[in-house]
Design a protein around this motif. Structure first.
Motif: not given
Length: 411
Positions: A28-32, A74-77, A402-411
């Protein structure tokens, strides 16, 4: 086994093992969190030409009614803008489409004491309203999906019989660019008749036919999926529609056990076949839920595979709600945790559940992201640059969402 067959087997094994290992280190790269003081939720997502994300849904106002809500990040939240469109009664969004000048939002007005009506809202790239069209119809109508194909728009939804949401018929409508009706098809549900608990006579308990999603396979073929009532509760329901001649080529219902099925999404596989994403449950008194993915042959309706999925650490309530196919398989996104019908408080303990399957439906790996989610509050977006975002509804300490947005990565 020949050398060639051994090599093929080894490559497949290595790929499966590699994904499974990687899936355990999903990052999880970030969540807001986004929203106001009361309940907030999103229903549809789109990426714009600049690579930003636009979401539409609802937020609850001070009168405890739902207003249409549109959010751009944007892509950084970082929030670029957030717009709310108040109206008396409730408004619920169901689709968002990108246009050359902005966006089209599909929503349903549910005024107090009157019939629900779908509407189309046009907004510019800054989130400002430019036009609104209310869809006039001879009875109560609620849409669940809107898509643009060529110069036309297609929408699916349900019409309710007078004063009873338990009796619904499905509808598919084709619109021109001004949202005038070009043609429509109606789908009657089969009556679900039980014995009346007092009179012991036949009793029309419920009768539902609800389209949930559709795919346009070519200029003359549309595949539709949803669920329909039956004596076993509800069946997965799929059909192939000839849009040129406005007729059904084939229709299929799937339910071989006593329980229920609910379809959520259709996606195309790399070999141009429809893949239905859904959930099934067995024996209502047990409430054992499974994620279910079914692949059909678009020409015949024959089931190519039907697979059930459960999380490794399951509480018998596992649901697949969204999917994104890739060249190596398909990402499935859902929820795993406690059945909300068994929870007495506002919070529903459910985790985000990420699954990857191969082209034959076999699970290659799965992972959960700890979360207090909501029964259907989950969606997934893969951007044009192969970035992965998960969207969930979460509960706050005061019991609102609330709405939560998570940016995730698959190494």
């Amino acid at each position: 086994m020949t050398f060639k067959n051994k090599l093929i087997f080894l490559l497949i094994f290595c790929f499966c093992y590699s994904f499974y290992g990687n899936s355990q280190s999903l990052v999880v790269q970030w969540k807001k969190n986004f929203g106001g003081e009361k309940n907030d939720a999103i229903s549809a997502i789109v990426e714009d030409d600049a690579g930003d994300i636009v979401l539409t849904g609802e937020n609850q106002n001070e009168h405890n009614q739902l207003d249409l809500w549109i959010l751009k990040i944007d892509k950084t939240g970082k929030t670029i803008w957030s717009k709310t469109f108040p109206k008396r009664g409730h408004q619920r969004a169901f689709s968002i489409l990108k246009t050359e000048t902005g966006f089209i939002i599909g929503g349903n007005d549910v005024p107090t004491g009157t019939q629900a009506r779908p509407f189309i809202l046009f907004i510019d790239n800054d989130g400002n309203k430019t036009k609104k069209i209310t869809i006039e119809y001879q009875q109560e109508l609620r849409f669940t999906k809107l898509k643009k194909i060529g110069n036309y728009f297609y929408a699916i939804g349900t019409t309710s019989r007078p004063s009873n949401d338990l009796f619904t018929d499905g509808v598919l409508i084709k619109f021109n660019k001004n949202f005038d009706v070009v043609w429509e098809m109606k789908f009657k549900s089969e009556p679900l008749i039980h014995e009346h608990p007092i009179t012991k006579k036949p009793w029309h308990y419920a009768s539902t036919a609800e389209p949930r999603d559709f795919l346009v396979m070519n200029d003359e073929t549309l595949i539709l999926t949803g669920y329909q009532s039956s004596k076993k509760v509800t069946d997965f329901w799929t059909m192939n529609i000839d849009t040129k001649n406005q007729k059904i080529r084939w229709e299929s219902k799937i339910n071989t056990y006593y329980g229920g099925n609910e379809a959520f999404q259709l996606v195309k596989t790399p070999d141009n076949q429809p893949l239905m994403i859904g959930t099934r449950y067995d024996k209502p008194k047990d409430f054992t839920y499974f994620g279910n993915v079914i692949k059909f042959d678009k020409t015949t309706g024959k089931v190519l595979f039907s697979e059930l999925y459960q999380a490794e650490k399951t509480e018998l309530f596992d649901r697949i709600l969204s999917a994104f196919p890739s060249k190596n398989g398909c990402f499935l996104i859902g929820l795993t945790g406690t059945n909300p019908s068994r929870v007495t408080t506002a919070e529903v303990p459910q985790d985000i559940w990420v699954v990857f399957i191969d082209h034959d439906g076999k699970m290659l790996g799965e992972e959960t992201i700890p979360q207090i989610g909501e029964e259907r509050g989950i969606d997934f977006l893969v951007t044009a640059k192969n970035e992965y975002f998960i969207f969930a509804k979460i509960y706050k300490e005061n019991g609102t969402t609330d709405l939560q947005v998570l940016k995730v990565g698959f190494p």
